[in-house]
Design a protein around this motif. Structure first.
Motif, PDB file in Angstrom:
ATOM      1  N   ALA A  85     120.245  68.196 135.254  1.00  0.00           N
ATOM      2  CA  ALA A  85     121.152  67.425 136.351  1.00  0.00           C
ATOM      3  C   ALA A  85     120.609  66.076 136.908  1.00  0.00           C
ATOM      4  N   PHE A  86     119.114  66.362 137.332  1.00  0.00           N
ATOM      5  CA  PHE A  86     119.056  65.532 138.043  1.00  0.00           C
ATOM      6  C   PHE A  86     118.162  63.999 137.446  1.00  0.00           C
ATOM      7  N   LEU A  87     117.642  64.535 136.002  1.00  0.00           N
ATOM      8  CA  LEU A  87     116.579  62.996 135.307  1.00  0.00           C
ATOM      9  C   LEU A  87     117.379  61.537 134.695  1.00  0.00           C
ATOM     10  N   HIS A  88     118.969  61.881 135.079  1.00  0.00           N
ATOM     11  CA  HIS A  88     119.397  60.811 134.432  1.00  0.00           C
ATOM     12  C   HIS A  88     120.253  60.316 136.105  1.00  0.00           C
ATOM     13  N   THR A  89     120.378  60.875 137.371  1.00  0.00           N
ATOM     14  CA  THR A  89     120.867  60.433 138.366  1.00  0.00           C
ATOM     15  C   THR A  89     119.305  59.923 139.709  1.00  0.00           C
ATOM     16  N   LYS A  90     118.792  61.045 140.296  1.00  0.00           N
ATOM     17  CA  LYS A  90     117.672  60.773 141.421  1.00  0.00           C
ATOM     18  C   LYS A  90     116.692  60.900 140.416  1.00  0.00           C
ATOM     19  N   GLY A  91     116.428  61.930 138.596  1.00  0.00           N
ATOM     20  CA  GLY A  91     115.220  61.712 138.772  1.00  0.00           C
ATOM     21  C   GLY A  91     114.509  63.186 139.223  1.00  0.00           C
ATOM     22  N   CYS A  92     114.313  64.077 138.384  1.00  0.00           N
ATOM     23  CA  CYS A  92     113.404  65.561 138.090  1.00  0.00           C
ATOM     24  C   CYS A  92     111.926  64.753 138.362  1.00  0.00           C
ATOM     25  N   GLN A  93     111.638  66.128 139.750  1.00  0.00           N
ATOM     26  CA  GLN A  93     110.265  66.271 139.634  1.00  0.00           C
ATOM     27  C   GLN A  93     109.559  67.246 139.123  1.00  0.00           C
ATOM     28  N   SER A  94     110.419  68.319 138.578  1.00  0.00           N
ATOM     29  CA  SER A  94     109.356  69.255 138.152  1.00  0.00           C
ATOM     30  C   SER A  94     108.527  68.741 136.974  1.00  0.00           C
ATOM     31  N   GLY A  95     108.350  67.663 136.137  1.00  0.00           N
ATOM     32  CA  GLY A  95     107.887  67.021 135.424  1.00  0.00           C
ATOM     33  C   GLY A  95     107.990  67.768 134.169  1.00  0.00           C
ATOM     34  N   GLU A  96     107.206  68.492 133.375  1.00  0.00           N
ATOM     35  CA  GLU A  96     107.018  69.204 131.669  1.00  0.00           C
ATOM     36  C   GLU A  96     107.641  70.075 131.900  1.00  0.00           C
TER      37      GLU A  96
END
Length: 140
Positions: A85-96
């Motif tokens: 849900a975060f990748l295309h909005t504010k960016g995902c902080q979890s990485g791999e």
């Protein structure tokens, strides 16, 4: 062994097989064995031969590569992933280590939610029949 008219050879170590020949149904059942009526399938005939399995032949994509950027992206090709849900909005902080898919497009999560709601609505409409007859009621 080469396939007829194709010029392609069988992979090394794999034997070519003959297809199961059709069996004519006997006019009477007496004297006919099961083996005559139902010959062994190709798989049963070649059980001792090596079988090429595509999943084992293709290498597993490396974690962090474009083919599998996150742990959650593993099921993307078969449609069993869950979009991040975060990748295309504010960016995902979890990485791999993100347990959600980073290969799905920006609207995929919303599209799946909409499809799920439509499916649930359809299930509710089928659960109750006209005239207050419920499919699940057990009136005696």
């Amino acid at each position: 062994h080469s396939c007829p008219n194709s010029g392609l050879a069988a992979p090394p170590g794999l034997e070519a097989y003959e297809p199961v020949r059709p069996v004519h149904w006997p006019s009477t059942m007496s004297g006919s064995s099961l083996e005559e009526l139902f010959p062994l399938s190709v798989a049963q005939q070649s059980a001792d031969k090596r079988v090429l399995q595509l999943a084992q032949a293709l290498p597993e994509p490396k974690l962090g590569s474009p083919e599998m950027p996150t742990v959650g992206s593993a099921g993307h090709s078969s449609g069993v992933c869950r979009p991040c849900a975060f990748l295309h909005t504010k960016g995902c902080q979890s990485g791999e280590n993100c347990s959600y898919c980073h290969l799905c497009g920006p609207g995929e999560k919303k599209r799946r939610q909409k499809g799920k709601r439509e499916w649930q609505r359809e299930q509710r409409s089928w659960a109750t029949l006209p005239g207050n007859w419920s499919l699940f009621s057990h009136s005696s």
